[in-house]
Design a protein around this motif. Structure first.
Motif, PDB file in Angstrom:
ATOM      1  N   TRP A   1       0.855  -1.191   0.000  1.00 29.24           N
ATOM      2  CA  TRP A   1       0.000   0.000   0.000  1.00 29.24           C
ATOM      3  C   TRP A   1       0.884   1.231   0.000  1.00 29.24           C
ATOM      4  O   TRP A   1       1.874   1.300   0.732  1.00 29.24           O
ATOM      5  CB  TRP A   1      -0.880  -0.033   1.258  1.00 29.24           C
TER       6      TRP A   1
ATOM      7  N   CYS B   1      -2.631   6.980  -1.704  1.00 31.37           N
ATOM      8  CA  CYS B   1      -3.967   6.712  -1.198  1.00 31.37           C
ATOM      9  C   CYS B   1      -4.663   8.005  -0.800  1.00 31.37           C
ATOM     10  O   CYS B   1      -4.088   8.867  -0.142  1.00 31.37           O
ATOM     11  CB  CYS B   1      -3.896   5.789  -0.005  1.00 31.37           C
ATOM     12  N   THR B   2      -5.929   8.117  -1.233  1.00 32.32           N
ATOM     13  CA  THR B   2      -6.696   9.304  -0.888  1.00 32.32           C
ATOM     14  C   THR B   2      -7.705   9.010   0.205  1.00 32.32           C
ATOM     15  O   THR B   2      -8.454   9.895   0.611  1.00 32.32           O
ATOM     16  CB  THR B   2      -7.457   9.804  -2.115  1.00 32.32           C
ATOM     17  N   GLY B   3      -7.773   7.767   0.609  1.00 33.99           N
ATOM     18  CA  GLY B   3      -8.767   7.412   1.607  1.00 33.99           C
ATOM     19  C   GLY B   3     -10.169   7.346   1.048  1.00 33.99           C
ATOM     20  O   GLY B   3     -11.148   7.505   1.764  1.00 33.99           O
ATOM     21  N   CYS B   4     -10.288   7.095  -0.251  1.00 39.96           N
ATOM     22  CA  CYS B   4     -11.611   7.082  -0.875  1.00 39.96           C
ATOM     23  C   CYS B   4     -12.399   5.843  -0.499  1.00 39.96           C
ATOM     24  O   CYS B   4     -13.608   5.802  -0.671  1.00 39.96           O
ATOM     25  CB  CYS B   4     -11.475   7.151  -2.384  1.00 39.96           C
ATOM     26  N   ALA B   5     -11.724   4.795  -0.049  1.00 43.91           N
ATOM     27  CA  ALA B   5     -12.356   3.562   0.414  1.00 43.91           C
ATOM     28  C   ALA B   5     -13.089   2.811  -0.686  1.00 43.91           C
ATOM     29  O   ALA B   5     -13.987   2.030  -0.413  1.00 43.91           O
ATOM     30  CB  ALA B   5     -13.291   3.825   1.586  1.00 43.91           C
ATOM     31  N   SER B   6     -12.702   3.034  -1.925  1.00 43.02           N
ATOM     32  CA  SER B   6     -13.261   2.202  -2.998  1.00 43.02           C
ATOM     33  C   SER B   6     -12.897   0.743  -2.766  1.00 43.02           C
ATOM     34  O   SER B   6     -13.705  -0.153  -2.983  1.00 43.02           O
ATOM     35  CB  SER B   6     -12.690   2.623  -4.345  1.00 43.02           C
ATOM     36  N   CYS B   7     -11.678   0.533  -2.340  1.00 48.49           N
ATOM     37  CA  CYS B   7     -11.235  -0.838  -2.112  1.00 48.49           C
ATOM     38  C   CYS B   7     -12.138  -1.515  -1.095  1.00 48.49           C
ATOM     39  O   CYS B   7     -12.560  -2.652  -1.274  1.00 48.49           O
ATOM     40  CB  CYS B   7      -9.786  -0.855  -1.659  1.00 48.49           C
TER      41      CYS B   7
ATOM     42  N   ILE C   1     -11.448   1.085   6.795  1.00 49.27           N
ATOM     43  CA  ILE C   1     -10.727   2.343   6.607  1.00 49.27           C
ATOM     44  C   ILE C   1     -11.396   3.414   7.451  1.00 49.27           C
ATOM     45  O   ILE C   1     -12.616   3.588   7.393  1.00 49.27           O
ATOM     46  CB  ILE C   1     -10.718   2.755   5.126  1.00 49.27           C
TER      47      ILE C   1
ATOM     48  N   PHE D   1      -6.300   1.525   8.488  1.00 47.97           N
ATOM     49  CA  PHE D   1      -6.404   0.800   7.220  1.00 47.97           C
ATOM     50  C   PHE D   1      -6.117  -0.659   7.548  1.00 47.97           C
ATOM     51  O   PHE D   1      -4.992  -1.112   7.452  1.00 47.97           O
ATOM     52  CB  PHE D   1      -5.392   1.359   6.209  1.00 47.97           C
TER      53      PHE D   1
ATOM     54  N   CYS E   1      -9.191   0.126  -6.870  1.00 46.30           N
ATOM     55  CA  CYS E   1      -8.525   1.331  -6.391  1.00 46.30           C
ATOM     56  C   CYS E   1      -8.250   2.285  -7.551  1.00 46.30           C
ATOM     57  O   CYS E   1      -7.521   1.952  -8.476  1.00 46.30           O
ATOM     58  CB  CYS E   1      -7.208   0.974  -5.705  1.00 46.30           C
ATOM     59  N   PRO E   2      -8.869   3.447  -7.515  1.00 53.80           N
ATOM     60  CA  PRO E   2      -8.704   4.357  -8.657  1.00 53.80           C
ATOM     61  C   PRO E   2      -7.342   5.042  -8.684  1.00 53.80           C
ATOM     62  O   PRO E   2      -6.970   5.621  -9.692  1.00 53.80           O
ATOM     63  CB  PRO E   2      -9.830   5.363  -8.478  1.00 53.80           C
ATOM     64  N   TYR E   3      -6.636   5.006  -7.588  1.00 53.83           N
ATOM     65  CA  TYR E   3      -5.384   5.768  -7.517  1.00 53.83           C
ATOM     66  C   TYR E   3      -4.149   4.875  -7.515  1.00 53.83           C
ATOM     67  O   TYR E   3      -3.065   5.308  -7.184  1.00 53.83           O
ATOM     68  CB  TYR E   3      -5.390   6.664  -6.277  1.00 53.83           C
TER      69      TYR E   3
ATOM     70  N   ALA F   1      -3.149   2.780  -5.439  1.00 56.49           N
ATOM     71  CA  ALA F   1      -2.443   2.837  -4.169  1.00 56.49           C
ATOM     72  C   ALA F   1      -2.296   1.463  -3.536  1.00 56.49           C
ATOM     73  O   ALA F   1      -1.400   1.236  -2.739  1.00 56.49           O
ATOM     74  CB  ALA F   1      -3.189   3.747  -3.206  1.00 56.49           C
ATOM     75  N   LEU F   2      -3.175   0.561  -3.892  1.00 55.64           N
ATOM     76  CA  LEU F   2      -3.163  -0.752  -3.249  1.00 55.64           C
ATOM     77  C   LEU F   2      -2.721  -1.802  -4.264  1.00 55.64           C
ATOM     78  O   LEU F   2      -3.179  -1.802  -5.410  1.00 55.64           O
ATOM     79  CB  LEU F   2      -4.571  -1.077  -2.731  1.00 55.64           C
TER      80      LEU F   2
END
Ligand code: SF4
Ligand code: SF4
Lengths: 397, 199, 368
Positions: free
Chosen positions: B44, B49-55, B66, B86, B103-105, B107-108
């Motif tokens: 990770w 990570c933006t913390g969007c929590a899509s994952c 999260i 997380f 994850c859109p960014y 990050a994971l």
């Protein structure tokens, strides 16, 4: 039989040592101790061989199945048997509540006992045997039957349905295969003119494997049935009846059964070597080594068969015994009797050239008799000899 | 002839007897894993990570927890939430990788190892501190850009700048995270244009 | 004099070496003969259908991996095909081919497992054929690892294609496999199918006639072993199956032997299909652009596929939300057990184990 034992080096040394210590008035003690030490030696050699074979078989099976087999405990995994023993000893010893306690506990001992008793008459090398019974072969048959009784005991006493299945199968196999087995031993007796195993070896100027291949085939088949070896291992057929008579056994009782089974294979190998491969005889190497090599060959063959052949169904096994092996063994015994009647000289001895004649005639007999018998059995029963494969592979759509 | 089939079977076993064993001696010898191997131990990148929590939303088992906090930054301006917690409960994870895909960014990432046996289930929960502390061995699974460069996740470590589907400049409102020289280079490459249509 | 005997009821399973997982049979034996048999299932019930109703369409793919865990690729395929019908999207060609290759590889792997256990169930030393089969299956799993990073629970396919293109290493590995597999299949033929003992044990045992098989709606190798040339790959082609040529294998006997023999021959056909796909596959996108999250319009869809064990299909009903309203799984293994009793009654203890194996069912799929 005392004379035979007296020729043994171990016996002689121990006997003389004890006599020199206690004087000749304690000769009975010296006799007892010396005999016991030889017995101890033989038993331990057998046990050692059996434990070694547990490792060897697993390694060999591993190679046959494209693996390595146990190779972690000790160099090449040689201490695997030891590790197994330790594991088995530390396992809980469970007796099912509804089991017949006494019979349940005695069964492994009976099984091991039967194997050890068989060792009594088997010559392990030149002048290395405990007793030279003149009814050696008969004794062997009697004692080997005891092993199946132990299986029956274990299966009955376990109060488990799978065990009972195993026991009943063992009984059926015992009844059926004892007869061809005895028949093949009978043919040996006809050839050797004696039931003593020492005599059998001495009379083999040519290995009996050559002289009577049919008897060897019948012996091997019947023996593997008696020993629960593939393809006749219905007694503990693990894919059907879990572990057969062994299902309820745990800990060292199970270990004893396994040890007895492997020791029985060693004994069977020794008997095969004695009866068909000239026992300890052959040139150059010491007699004990020859014996070991021959037993090893037998064990290798058994392992190979185990890795390759699937099991027959119980009814097929019995059909095979009664409709194929039994007539075959009868034919063999009759043929050998006639041959002996015609070829033996006035003292009842067979000369070597007569033996060679028998080799030729018996191989011809085998090549003729087996296919003919298969044909007949095939026509009569259908099982276990199905027509060979004819595939109807169509193409659709 | 009857019995010839069985003889052939004996031949087959003998042939295999002589063949090289197909097994390997596991702890000493290992099979080569493919870089795409979906292993345990997620990788990770906090920077991404933006913390969007899509994952967390896409995980079929809902095992990612999260907790975020306003970081006080300007979100309109690319600031992200502060991530307090997380947790990935590995004990229930089936390593399906959907969280990574979601994850859109970028990050994971999946990890590479497969030997995470522990004595208790609590030890199997990956916390944010674990994730931060881990050496970054991102699996090439669903990260074709890593696979394309011949990245070997078993030995190599990837920086957060290297693991994105696109270059890291696509999130350019935090110029402090972009090293000077790279920013210069990127602006001349034209990658930086992406920043213009960021809203 | 006649001996007084009583039938005895034996519970075979759920903990038994050869009941293919946690399957239990209550068998009434008369000696070794089977008088009656009753299957008891449900030990592996995980409520997959219900779980699917609570997950988004794309998340359900991971659940399908766990149905028939010996053939997860085809489970994926059946599910995504139904989904694609539901939301009506096209899959790019390369995606179709990749799916076909993966599914056929999976068929080979699944049949290898079935055939491997065959000899073990017949009572050969449990490892021989099984190890040989697993050795080859291992290479297929290695290829799966290249495709999707996992070996058993693959989750390779996505709604609208496959999740990602195959890596470059995949193609040489596939080529090598295609070249070497026929030799190994031949070895298995010699070891298993030509052996007289195997033939004596399995020929004319537990025969299922074509009518019986059709009445019980059996599918897959079991049906084809009874002589019915029904193969969904040929009858209702999906993915790239309309682009390839292959034979539908049938046998006439309907017995244990034929059921396994058909599987063995199907391995050959699968290799043939893969060979053609390998030849024909063109570069291009592998996945149409679908989001992980979507809301299909209300409706229903069912696309059957030919899984290694028979017809597998997911009947999906959408109510317009992000998750299926109903997800009914038509699993071949469960339906294979329909003729269970007819097959086994009258045979011997040793036979029923093999007959059971010849159905090649998988408890993960039976209990779902
Ligand atoms: S790998 Fe799958 S199960 Fe594990 S956290 Fe990610 S989405 Fe959830
Ligand atoms: S890992 Fe990715 S999906 Fe998960 S919270 Fe961070 S940015 Fe969002």
């Amino acid at each position: 039989m005392g004379e035979a034992l007296a020729e043994n080096i171990v016996y002689r040394h121990v006997y003389e040592f004890i006599l020199s210590v206690f004087g000749s008035e304690l000769a009975w003690l010296a006799y007892a101790i010396a005999t016991f030490s030889v017995v101890l030696l033989v038993v331990n050699v057998l046990m050692l061989l059996a434990t070694f074979y547990t490792w060897a078989e697993r390694r060999l099976l591993g190679r046959f199945t494209n693996r390595l087999g146990p190779n972690r405990a000790g160099p090449f995994g040689l201490l695997q048997a030891l590790a197994d023993a330790v594991k088995l000893l530390t396992k809980e010893d469970i007796v099912p509540r509804s089991a017949d306690r006494w019979v349940f506990n005695i069964a492994p001992i009976v099984m091991l006992g039967s194997v050890l008793m068989a060792m009594g008459v088997i010559p392990l090398g030149e002048k290395t045997f405990l007793a030279d019974l003149n009814i050696g072969l008969l004794y062997l048959v009697a004692v080997s039957g005891l092993g199946s009784i132990a299986v029956l005991m274990a299966g009955y006493a376990s109060a488990n349905k799978f065990s009972t299945f195993g026991a009943m199968r063992a009984a059926a196999v015992l009844i059926s295969y004892e007869i061809p087995l005895v028949m093949s031993l009978l043919s040996i007796t006809i050839l050797a003119g004696s039931m003593s195993l020492i005599e059998v070896v001495n009379s083999q100027t040519i290995p009996f494997l050559l002289v009577t291949p049919l008897a060897a085939f019948i012996f091997l088949t019947a023996m593997s049935a008696e020993l629960n070896r593939s393809p006749f291992d219905i007694t503990e057929g693990e894919s059907e009846i879990v572990a057969g008579y062994l299902t309820e056994y745990s800990g060292m009782k199970f270990g004893t059964f396994m040890l007895a089974e492997f020791a029985a294979l060693m004994v069977a190998g020794a008997v095969f070597a004695v009866l068909f491969l000239q026992g300890w005889k052959w040139a150059i190497l010491p007699s004990h080594i020859w014996m070991l090599l021959k037993v090893g060959l037998f064990a290798l063959l058994a392992t190979w068969v185990r890795s390759t052949l699937p099991r027959l169904r119980p009814d097929q096994i019995l059909t095979f015994a009664w409709k194929f092996l039994f007539p075959l063994s009868l034919i063999n015994v009759i043929a050998l009797s006639v041959q002996r009647l015609l070829l033996a000289d006035e003292f009842g001895n067979l000369q070597q050239q007569d033996m060679w004649l028998m080799v030729v005639s018996n191989w011809i007999l085998m090549v003729v008799a087996v296919p003919v018998l298969i044909k007949i059995t095939n026509r009569k029963s259908g099982i276990p000899f199905g027509e060979s494969a004819k595939f109807h592979v169509g193409k659709g759509v | 002839m009857y019995g010839s089939g069985m003889l052939k079977a004996f031949g087959v076993t003998l042939q295999n007897f002589l063949r090289k064993p197909s097994t390997v001696q596991y702890p000493e010898e290992r099979l080569q894993q493919h870089p795409r191997f979906r292993g345990q131990e997620f990788t990770w990148y906090e920077e991404r990570c933006t913390g969007c929590a899509s994952c967390a939303k896409y995980c079929p088992l809902g095992i990612i927890k999260i907790v975020t906090d306003p970081s006080g930054g300007d979100y309109q301006d690319g600031g992200s939430y502060r991530i307090d917690q997380f947790d990935i409960d590995q004990a229930r994870c089936m390593y399906c990788g959907i969280c990574v895909e979601a994850c859109p960014y970028d990050a994971l990432h999946m990890g590479t190892r497969f030997e995470a046996a522990t004595y208790s289930r609590e030890d199997l929960v990956i916390t944010i501190d674990d994730l931060r502390a881990r050496p970054k061995h991102p699996s090439a699974w669903f990260r074709p850009q890593l696979a394309k460069e011949g990245f070997d996740p078993f030995t190599e470590i990837a920086d957060w700048r290297e693991v994105g589907r696109e270059t890291y400049f696509w999130h350019p409102k935090r110029p402090e995270m972009v090293p000077e020289d790279l920013a210069q280079k990127a602006s001349s490459d034209g990658d930086y244009d992406k920043s213009q249509d960021n809203d | 004099m006649s001996l007084h005997t009583e039938p005895v009821v034996v519970n075979i399973g759920p903990h038994h070496p050869s009941t293919h997982g946690v399957f239990r049979m209550r068998v009434t034996f008369d000696g070794e003969n089977v008088q009656d048999v009753e299957p008891v299932i449900g030990y592996l019930h995980r409520g997959t259908e219900k779980l699917a109703e609570e997950r988004q369409y794309s998340q359900v793919i991971t659940l399908t991996d766990r149905l028939d865990y010996v053939a997860s690729m085809t489970n994926n395929q059946a599910y995504v095909l139904s989904c694609e019908k539901l939301i009506d999207i096209e899959v790019p060609d390369r995606g179709k081919y990749l799916r076909t290759i993966a599914a056929e590889l999976q068929r080979v792997a699944s049949h290898l497992v079935g055939v491997g256990f065959f000899l073990a169930e017949l009572g050969g030393f449990g490892g021989t054929a099984l190890m040989y089969c697993f050795r080859e299956r291992e290479r297929i799993l290695d290829m799966f690892e290249m495709l999707c990073g996992a070996r058993i629970t693959v989750s390779f396919m996505r709604i609208g294609g496959v999740f990602q293109d195959a890596p470059e290493e995949f193609w040489p590995a596939l080529r090598k496999f295609l070249d070497e597999m026929p030799g190994y299949a031949d070895e298995l033929n010699k070891l298993i199918f030509e052996s007289e003992i195997v033939q004596a044990r399995t020929k004319n045992v537990s025969v299922i006639s074509a009518d019986q098989a059709i009445d019980a709606s059996l599918t897959g190798p079991i049906l084809r072993a009874s002589g019915v040339p029904w193969d969904i790959r040929a009858a209702q082609p999906y993915d790239a199956y309309d682009q390839v040529k292959f034979d539908v294998i049938t046998a006439q006997g309907g017995d244990n032997f034929d059921r396994f023999w058909v599987r063995m021959l199907e391995v050959e056909q699968s290799l043939k299909i893969i060979e053609q796909c390998y030849r024909d596959i063109r570069s291009g996108p592998v996945r149409s652009t679908t989001s992980l999250l979507f809301r299909p319009s209300p409706g229903e869809a069912y696309v059957p596929i030919e899984a290694p064990k028979g017809e597998l299909g997911f009947y999906l009903v959408s109510d317009g939300s992000i998750a299926p309203y109903r997800c009914k799984i038509r699993s071949p293994s469960f339906i294979s057990l329909t003729l269970f009793k007819e097959m086994l009654v009258g045979w011997k203890l040793a036979d029923i184990i093999v007959s059971l194996g010849s159905l090649d069912f998988n408890m993960g799929e039976v209990d779902r």
